[in-house]
Design a protein around this motif. Structure first.
Motif, PDB file in Angstrom:
ATOM      1  N   SER A   1       0.854  -1.197   0.068  1.00  0.00           N
ATOM      2  CA  SER A   1       0.015   0.025   0.031  1.00  0.00           C
ATOM      3  C   SER A   1       0.946   1.233   0.140  1.00  0.00           C
ATOM      4  CB  SER A   1      -0.714   0.050   1.447  1.00  0.00           C
ATOM      5  OG  SER A   1      -0.817   1.300   1.843  1.00  0.00           O
ATOM      6  N   PRO A   2       0.606   2.153  -0.787  1.00  0.00           N
ATOM      7  CA  PRO A   2       1.366   3.530  -0.813  1.00  0.00           C
ATOM      8  C   PRO A   2       1.402   4.129   0.544  1.00  0.00           C
ATOM      9  CG  PRO A   2      -0.179   3.469  -2.755  1.00  0.00           C
ATOM     10  CD  PRO A   2      -0.410   2.168  -2.010  1.00  0.00           C
ATOM     11  N   LYS A   3       0.195   4.080   1.233  1.00  0.00           N
ATOM     12  CA  LYS A   3       0.247   4.605   2.469  1.00  0.00           C
ATOM     13  C   LYS A   3       1.136   4.023   3.485  1.00  0.00           C
ATOM     14  CE  LYS A   3      -4.614   6.341   2.460  1.00  0.00           C
ATOM     15  NZ  LYS A   3      -6.079   5.964   2.839  1.00  0.00           N
ATOM     16  N   ALA A   4       1.187   2.472   3.326  1.00  0.00           N
ATOM     17  CA  ALA A   4       2.273   1.904   4.427  1.00  0.00           C
ATOM     18  C   ALA A   4       3.658   2.233   3.846  1.00  0.00           C
ATOM     19  CB  ALA A   4       2.010   0.371   4.165  1.00  0.00           C
ATOM     20  N   ARG A   5       3.771   2.520   2.683  1.00  0.00           N
ATOM     21  CA  ARG A   5       5.263   2.769   2.204  1.00  0.00           C
ATOM     22  C   ARG A   5       5.848   4.076   2.851  1.00  0.00           C
ATOM     23  NH1 ARG A   5       5.007   2.285  -2.991  1.00  0.00           N
ATOM     24  NH2 ARG A   5       5.974   0.119  -2.969  1.00  0.00           N
TER      25      ARG A   5
ATOM     26  N   LEU B   1       8.252  -6.966   5.828  1.00  0.00           N
ATOM     27  CA  LEU B   1       8.379  -6.439   7.130  1.00  0.00           C
ATOM     28  C   LEU B   1       8.195  -7.384   8.355  1.00  0.00           C
ATOM     29  CD1 LEU B   1       6.860  -2.915   6.429  1.00  0.00           C
ATOM     30  CD2 LEU B   1       9.218  -3.651   6.737  1.00  0.00           C
ATOM     31  N   ARG B   2       7.720  -8.444   8.088  1.00  0.00           N
ATOM     32  CA  ARG B   2       7.338  -9.618   9.198  1.00  0.00           C
ATOM     33  C   ARG B   2       6.318  -8.787  10.311  1.00  0.00           C
ATOM     34  NH1 ARG B   2       7.031 -12.530   7.043  1.00  0.00           N
ATOM     35  NH2 ARG B   2       7.272 -14.235   8.733  1.00  0.00           N
TER      36      ARG B   2
ATOM     37  N   VAL C   1       4.222   0.482  12.187  1.00  0.00           N
ATOM     38  CA  VAL C   1       3.609   1.872  11.328  1.00  0.00           C
ATOM     39  C   VAL C   1       3.089   1.675  10.086  1.00  0.00           C
ATOM     40  CG1 VAL C   1       4.900   3.464  13.060  1.00  0.00           C
ATOM     41  CG2 VAL C   1       5.644   2.922  10.737  1.00  0.00           C
ATOM     42  N   ALA C   2       3.867   0.749   9.334  1.00  0.00           N
ATOM     43  CA  ALA C   2       3.270   0.262   7.988  1.00  0.00           C
ATOM     44  C   ALA C   2       2.040  -0.572   7.991  1.00  0.00           C
ATOM     45  CB  ALA C   2       4.405  -0.537   7.297  1.00  0.00           C
ATOM     46  N   ALA C   3       2.031  -1.293   9.101  1.00  0.00           N
ATOM     47  CA  ALA C   3       0.840  -2.085   9.343  1.00  0.00           C
ATOM     48  C   ALA C   3      -0.178  -1.324   9.689  1.00  0.00           C
ATOM     49  CB  ALA C   3       0.824  -3.215  10.267  1.00  0.00           C
ATOM     50  N   LEU C   4       0.051  -0.273  10.584  1.00  0.00           N
ATOM     51  CA  LEU C   4      -1.176   0.544  10.856  1.00  0.00           C
ATOM     52  C   LEU C   4      -1.721   1.446   9.738  1.00  0.00           C
ATOM     53  CD1 LEU C   4      -2.437   1.622  13.462  1.00  0.00           C
ATOM     54  CD2 LEU C   4      -0.785   3.262  13.512  1.00  0.00           C
ATOM     55  N   ALA C   5      -0.685   1.711   8.872  1.00  0.00           N
ATOM     56  CA  ALA C   5      -1.099   2.579   7.797  1.00  0.00           C
ATOM     57  C   ALA C   5      -1.902   1.645   6.675  1.00  0.00           C
ATOM     58  CB  ALA C   5      -0.234   3.231   6.924  1.00  0.00           C
ATOM     59  N   ALA C   6      -1.366   0.507   6.601  1.00  0.00           N
ATOM     60  CA  ALA C   6      -2.089  -0.707   5.701  1.00  0.00           C
ATOM     61  C   ALA C   6      -3.489  -0.867   6.091  1.00  0.00           C
ATOM     62  CB  ALA C   6      -1.340  -1.848   5.515  1.00  0.00           C
TER      63      ALA C   6
END
Ligand SMILES: *Cc1c(COP(=O)(O)O)cnc(C)c1O
Length: 376
Positions: free
Chosen positions: A55-59, A240-241, A270-275
């Motif tokens: 997801s671009p947001k997660a990136r 990212l595991r 934080v990536a998971a939160l955004a995803a």
């Protein structure tokens, strides 16, 4: 003293010495080197990763977190656990984060299996189960599959006084089979309370609503249930595991006792939160998977390739009648720059597991298969 590096290791208990380490899909760079094809020309359909990427947001969130990785991560994963809890409609104390959901599967084994205890799982069940059981020095009770899927009544019947843990993957990998909601509910009802059940829902996002088991409702009824999920597949964050478990607080706490310190990184959290918030990306992921599954199934029909109906983002297809057909066709695909997943280690030597890619990737795979099978 011997300097022979190939000598069998002499460290660890017998049950550690006999472990065969997990083998993942071949990395792109590895295959590119071997067959002399540029990395960007390689099509990897071997590990059920998201063909849309992340997801671009997660990136963006991950990049931002990377700018300063000085501090240890929040060992409690407060923000992500609370976001997950709100999404799932359970208290935050019910959520445990894992370094991928494989970490959750292993925590469950570490938490409840002592040497000699039994763990029940299905033939063709995800390989990490066998590894987790073996690391604990526990006994494997492998229940024969029914039509390649979990035989839940037989699994319930295989439970005895020494059983402490059962793994159920739904949908299962590598077969893609799905147990119905009714079958899962009847199974949980039949399992005694001293046995922990891990319901591994790594592919739940790919299921249409009508086929889903309501894991969260089941959690309220079953204090011995752990539902595990991951950000590796539909959310596209395999590198990212990060994954999680949901369970009632007593069981969640038990998992936390064996959880490694700081098992999930700040970047992953934080990536998971955004995803989790990127519903649009998830929608596109499901759509491209549905379309790609249709494309592969149609081509298999045309090529006369027998396959199982899959409920995940991959499909198990039989490459011939003999035990080496999978490896043979896999080698032919590799020479054409297509990485699929041989599953001989599951006792499925005639088969290959192929992840659903973009329409271009699927087309490359189909063309390579056509050529490989024409030669055979
Ligand atoms: C991919 C997969 C997982 C988890 O993978 P992680 O990357 O460790 O989260 C778990 N169970 C099954 C059945 C899978 O296929």
């Amino acid at each position: 003293m011997s300097t022979d590096q190939r000598a069998a290791p002499t460290w660890g208990a017998d049950y550690i010495r006999t472990i065969s380490p997990y083998v993942g899909g071949r990395p792109v760079a590895d295959v590119a080197r071997e067959v002399g094809i540029a990395e960007h020309e390689i099509v990897k359909l071997a590990s059920n990763e998201n063909p849309l990427g992340m997801s671009p947001k997660a990136r963006l969130a991950a990049i931002d977190a990377l700018l300063d990785a000085t501090r240890y991560p929040d060992n409690d994963g407060y923000d992500l656990r609370h976001a997950l809890a709100a999404r799932l409609g359970v208290p935050a104390a019910w959520i445990v984060l894992g370094h991928g959901s494989s970490d959750i599967l292993e925590m469950a084994a570490r938490a409840v299996l002592a040497e000699g205890d039994a763990c029940v799982y299905s033939q063709y069940g995800f390989l990490v189960y066998a590894l987790a059981v073996q690391q604990a020095g526990a006994r494997h009770v492998v229940v024969p599959a029914h039509d390649y899927g979990h035989d839940l009544p037989a699994m319930a019947a295989a439970i005895d006084a020494s059983t402490r843990l059962v793994y159920v993957a739904n949908p299962n990998n590598p077969t893609g089979t799905l147990a119905s909601r009714e079958a899962v509910e009847a199974f949980l009802h039949a399992v005694p309370e001293h046995v922990v059940v891990v319901l591994d829902e790594a592919y739940v996002e790919y299921l249409p609503e009508a086929l889903r088991t309501d894991g969260m409702a089941l959690l309220r009824r079953h204090p011995n249930l752990i539902v595990s999920r991951t950000f590796s597949k539909a959310y596209g964050l395999a590198g990212l595991r990060i994954g999680y478990a949901a369970a009632q607080p007593a069981l969640a706490e038990t998992l936390n006792r064996v959880r490694s310190a700081f098992n999930t990184s700040t970047v992953a959290q934080v990536a998971a939160l955004a995803a989790l918030d990127d519903a649009e990306f998830l929608r596109r992921t499901i759509d491209i998977n549905d379309a790609g599954m249709g494309q592969l199934v149609a081509a298999f029909g045309e090529l006369g390739i027998f396959h199982l109906r899959s409920h995940g983002n991959f499909i198990l297809a039989r490459m011939g009648d003999d035990e080496h057909a999978g490896a043979r066709v896999n080698a032919a695909l590799l020479r054409q720059g297509v990485i699929a997943r041989p599953v001989g280690n599951y006792g499925l030597g005639a088969w290959l597991r192929i992840s659903v890619g973009t329409s271009d990737e699927n087309a490359r795979c189909i063309a390579a298969l056509r050529q490989a099978l024409a030669r055979a």
